[in-house]
Write an enzyme that holds these catalytic residues in place. Structure first.
Site, PDB file in Angstrom:
ATOM      1  N   HIS A 272       0.879  -1.186   0.000  1.00 50.40           N
ATOM      2  CA  HIS A 272       0.000   0.000   0.000  1.00 50.40           C
ATOM      3  C   HIS A 272       0.908   1.225   0.000  1.00 50.40           C
ATOM      4  O   HIS A 272       1.637   1.472  -0.942  1.00 50.40           O
ATOM      5  CB  HIS A 272      -0.930  -0.108   1.213  1.00 50.40           C
ATOM      6  N   HIS A 311      -2.307  -1.984 -10.077  1.00 52.70           N
ATOM      7  CA  HIS A 311      -3.252  -1.382  -9.145  1.00 52.70           C
ATOM      8  C   HIS A 311      -4.526  -2.206  -9.137  1.00 52.70           C
ATOM      9  O   HIS A 311      -4.924  -2.728 -10.172  1.00 52.70           O
ATOM     10  CB  HIS A 311      -3.567   0.067  -9.563  1.00 52.70           C
ATOM     11  N   ASP A 367       2.796   5.632  -7.001  1.00 60.20           N
ATOM     12  CA  ASP A 367       4.036   5.528  -6.240  1.00 60.20           C
ATOM     13  C   ASP A 367       5.276   5.291  -7.085  1.00 60.20           C
ATOM     14  O   ASP A 367       6.390   5.289  -6.562  1.00 60.20           O
ATOM     15  CB  ASP A 367       3.919   4.415  -5.193  1.00 60.20           C
TER      16      ASP A 367
HETATM   17  N1  ACO Z   1       4.896  -6.835 -10.670  1.00 55.72           N
HETATM   18  C1  ACO Z   1       4.758  -8.031 -11.277  1.00 55.72           C
HETATM   19  N2  ACO Z   1       3.601  -8.704 -11.417  1.00 55.72           N
HETATM   20  C2  ACO Z   1       2.503  -8.116 -10.913  1.00 55.72           C
HETATM   21  C3  ACO Z   1       2.551  -6.855 -10.272  1.00 55.72           C
HETATM   22  C4  ACO Z   1       3.794  -6.215 -10.160  1.00 55.72           C
HETATM   23  N3  ACO Z   1       3.902  -5.026  -9.590  1.00 55.72           N
HETATM   24  N4  ACO Z   1       1.318  -6.519  -9.862  1.00 55.72           N
HETATM   25  C5  ACO Z   1       0.511  -7.525 -10.233  1.00 55.72           C
HETATM   26  N5  ACO Z   1       1.233  -8.483 -10.872  1.00 55.72           N
HETATM   27  C6  ACO Z   1       0.727  -9.703 -11.480  1.00 55.72           C
HETATM   28  C7  ACO Z   1       0.356 -10.733 -10.422  1.00 55.72           C
HETATM   29  O1  ACO Z   1       1.440 -11.594 -10.143  1.00 55.72           O
HETATM   30  C8  ACO Z   1      -0.788 -11.438 -11.098  1.00 55.72           C
HETATM   31  O2  ACO Z   1      -0.243 -12.304 -12.081  1.00 55.72           O
HETATM   32  P1  ACO Z   1      -0.910 -13.743 -12.338  1.00 55.72           P
HETATM   33  O3  ACO Z   1      -2.279 -13.436 -12.874  1.00 55.72           O
HETATM   34  O4  ACO Z   1       0.005 -14.398 -13.314  1.00 55.72           O
HETATM   35  O5  ACO Z   1      -0.970 -14.427 -11.004  1.00 55.72           O
HETATM   36  C9  ACO Z   1      -1.515 -10.354 -11.855  1.00 55.72           C
HETATM   37  O6  ACO Z   1      -0.509  -9.363 -12.137  1.00 55.72           O
HETATM   38  C10 ACO Z   1      -2.666  -9.718 -11.075  1.00 55.72           C
HETATM   39  O7  ACO Z   1      -2.125  -9.188  -9.858  1.00 55.72           O
HETATM   40  P2  ACO Z   1      -2.828  -9.248  -8.457  1.00 55.72           P
HETATM   41  O8  ACO Z   1      -1.764  -9.380  -7.397  1.00 55.72           O
HETATM   42  O9  ACO Z   1      -3.929 -10.268  -8.476  1.00 55.72           O
HETATM   43  O10 ACO Z   1      -3.492  -7.825  -8.402  1.00 55.72           O
HETATM   44  P3  ACO Z   1      -4.065  -7.118  -7.121  1.00 55.72           P
HETATM   45  O11 ACO Z   1      -5.147  -6.242  -7.598  1.00 55.72           O
HETATM   46  O12 ACO Z   1      -4.406  -8.116  -6.059  1.00 55.72           O
HETATM   47  O13 ACO Z   1      -2.801  -6.307  -6.596  1.00 55.72           O
HETATM   48  C11 ACO Z   1      -1.278  -4.574  -6.197  1.00 55.72           C
HETATM   49  C12 ACO Z   1      -2.652  -4.952  -6.765  1.00 55.72           C
HETATM   50  C13 ACO Z   1      -1.163  -5.049  -4.729  1.00 55.72           C
HETATM   51  C14 ACO Z   1      -1.149  -3.046  -6.214  1.00 55.72           C
HETATM   52  C15 ACO Z   1      -0.190  -5.240  -7.060  1.00 55.72           C
HETATM   53  O14 ACO Z   1      -0.288  -4.793  -8.401  1.00 55.72           O
HETATM   54  C16 ACO Z   1       1.214  -4.980  -6.509  1.00 55.72           C
HETATM   55  O15 ACO Z   1       1.679  -5.721  -5.654  1.00 55.72           O
HETATM   56  N6  ACO Z   1       1.921  -3.935  -7.037  1.00 55.72           N
HETATM   57  C17 ACO Z   1       3.235  -3.589  -6.533  1.00 55.72           C
HETATM   58  C18 ACO Z   1       3.093  -2.833  -5.220  1.00 55.72           C
HETATM   59  C19 ACO Z   1       2.610  -1.407  -5.450  1.00 55.72           C
HETATM   60  O16 ACO Z   1       3.110  -0.697  -6.311  1.00 55.72           O
HETATM   61  N7  ACO Z   1       1.637  -0.999  -4.605  1.00 55.72           N
HETATM   62  C20 ACO Z   1       1.123   0.376  -4.647  1.00 55.72           C
HETATM   63  C21 ACO Z   1      -0.321   0.373  -5.029  1.00 55.72           C
HETATM   64  S1  ACO Z   1      -0.886   2.030  -5.173  1.00 55.72           S
HETATM   65  C22 ACO Z   1      -1.119   2.510  -3.568  1.00 55.72           C
HETATM   66  O17 ACO Z   1      -1.365   1.747  -2.671  1.00 55.72           O
HETATM   67  C23 ACO Z   1      -1.029   3.907  -3.332  1.00 55.72           C
END
Ligand code: ACO
Length: 434
Positions: A272, A311, A367
């Site tokens: 987050h 996201h 971010d």
């Molecule tokens: N890098 C690589 N792969 C990713 C990333 C990433 N940053 N984000 C998602 N994926 C992949 C997942 O592995 C998943 O792949 P799969 O379908 O092969 O299993 C797919 O994309 C879907 O991702 P989920 O994790 O199901 O998406 P979710 O909506 O649950 O997660 C999140 C969203 C937590 C923001 C995620 O994208 C993440 O971890 N990003 C990196 C952390 C980040 O930047 N957080 C800031 C968010 S903005 C904020 O809070 C202000």
């Protein structure tokens, strides 16, 4: 059933029993409790939904923030984020979020005056903040000190009184920069700087962070503006993890300081608010543009996560990321370019063309670039989330205020699907270990 009723309802057939049920559709949702009527036997608790992480569950009705993740739209109380970032300021946006409409000149002046004159904290707050370990993470300090404010304002528990709520909202928006700045100064072993009420909200925050022996700390106006814009961009984001924490804890009718402390705790996590800190660490680890392809391969193999990408809601672009990218240029004009910017831009370019990221609709989020700006201000990474928390405070409080006035709301208490053992026979330790 009439045609109109048929249009606004969902007919569900339970293939276990052959029974059919009509469930009303309102605002494109069905009420989860309506599924409870679908049962096998009279003593069956009824059908429930299973939704870890609330991926497809609305927990409230809210008039604060609108997001269309596919179109990349973000609006506070109906106003597009791009217009607010360009033409408004953080305190006016805070007023908008809390009160629901833009202030008149008189309302604005009163609001700014109220916030300005509540920036000081009780001297005992200073005392206990000094008690943290020398290397305490400023988010841990912020979480603890916001929570501790509830002990200084015990009247805050009277949440049904509108004037009382207003008082606590003003106090919290006013004092967050003071607590945040002091968390930063503590880690540096520097004396705490008291608020300067001649300065605006963001300029005063910079003064409390960076003032040393000079009579008055006057930050470069361009930096003040850039930080103010960052606060605006972070001010609310509907039902995100930390806002959900504020609402969930607030639903027990606890005072708002305790509820917001829960929000700070949620924001602390790397998925987050901690993401910008993680982005910076990631960029430093990559170190040079030549290492990007190997890093991307690591992400695709599942060994790494490209922090600052992806996201839960935005699946096309994050409008805040576009504004931040522009703010980067303004800040670097004052501070000189951060060498990590080149790596970030190249990483973004490569990722946006790569099948893995395109297929999963992964784009830079707010971010991805904010950490670079914060570093240009010479904030250590541990401070990034504190800055986010200060910006998010009006949003948390607007959502909390909405919650406590919402007659539909109840104490947050999800169901579970129990997967453990049942009805085991307990044998006393003395017998088990004999
Ligand atoms: N890098 C690589 N792969 C990713 C990333 C990433 N940053 N984000 C998602 N994926 C992949 C997942 O592995 C998943 O792949 P799969 O379908 O092969 O299993 C797919 O994309 C879907 O991702 P989920 O994790 O199901 O998406 P979710 O909506 O649950 O997660 C999140 C969203 C937590 C923001 C995620 O994208 C993440 O971890 N990003 C990196 C952390 C980040 O930047 N957080 C800031 C968010 S903005 C904020 O809070 C202000």
């Amino acid at each position: 059933m009439t045609d109109v009723a048929a249009k606004d309802s969902l007919t569900v057939r339970d293939n276990r029993t052959g029974e059919e049920y009509d469930i009303a559709i309102t605002d494109n949702t069905i009420a989860a409790k309506d599924l409870g009527q679908i049962r096998l036997t009279d003593d069956d608790p009824g059908l429930a939904t299973y939704d870890p992480g609330f991926v497809n569950t609305a927990s409230c009705r809210s008039a604060v923030t609108f997001i269309d993740g596919d179109k990349g739209i973000l609006e506070y109380r109906g106003y597009p984020i791009e217009q607010l970032a360009e033409k408004s300021n953080f305190l006016e946006v805070a007023y908008l979020l809390i009160h629901g409409s833009l202030p008149t000149k008189e309302q604005y002046d009163t609001w700014v005056h109220e916030i300005t004159y509540h920036t000081f904290v009780h001297e005992n707050v200073k005392g206990f903040m000094h008690g943290f370990r020398y290397d305490a993470h400023p988010m841990g300090m912020l979480m603890a000190s916001v929570g501790a404010l509830s002990t200084f304002y015990p009247d805050a528990r009277n949440i049904s009184d509108a004037d009382n709520r207003h008082m606590q909202i003003v106090r919290m928006i006013a004092k967050m920069p003071t607590l945040g700045a002091w968390s930063f100064r503590h880690a540096q072993g520097k004396p705490f700087v008291y608020p300067d009420n001649d300065l605006g909200y963001t300029a005063n925050f910079l003064s409390m962070l960076f003032k040393m022996s000079e009579q008055k700390f006057e930050a470069d106006e361009r930096l003040v503006k850039a930080l103010d814009v960052l606060f605006i961009l972070h001010a609310d984001h509907e039902q995100n993890c930390s806002t959900n924490a504020v609402r969930s804890v607030g639903s027990s009718q606890v005072d708002p300081y305790s509820a917001v402390a829960a929000g700070v705790g949620a924001l602390y996590g790397p998925l987050h608010g901690g993401a910008n800190e993680a982005v910076l660490r990631m960029l430093k680890r990559i170190g040079s543009k030549d290492n990007i392809p190997a890093f991307i391969e690591g992400v695709k193999d599942g060994n790494e996560r490209l922090m600052g990408f992806g996201h839960r809601v935005y699946k096309n672009f994050d409008p805040r990321a576009t504004i931040i990218k522009k703010a980067c240029d303004d800040v670097f004009e004052v501070t000189g370019v951060n060498p990590l910017l080149e790596i970030a831009k190249e990483l973004e370019k490569i990722a946006l063309e790569d099948e893995y990221f395109v297929k999963r609709k992964l784009y830079p989020n707010v971010d991805f670039y904010s950490g670079l700006i914060y570093e240009a201000f010479q904030f250590p990474p541990e401070m990034f989330t504190v800055l986010f928390a200060i910006g998010r405070t009006p949003g948390w409080l607007a959502q909390w205020s909405e919650l406590v006035q919402d007659k539909d709301q109840k104490i947050a208490r999800p169901k579970q699907i129990y997967t453990g053992d049942r009805e085991l026979t307990f044998t006393a330790a003395s017998e088990r270990w004999a």
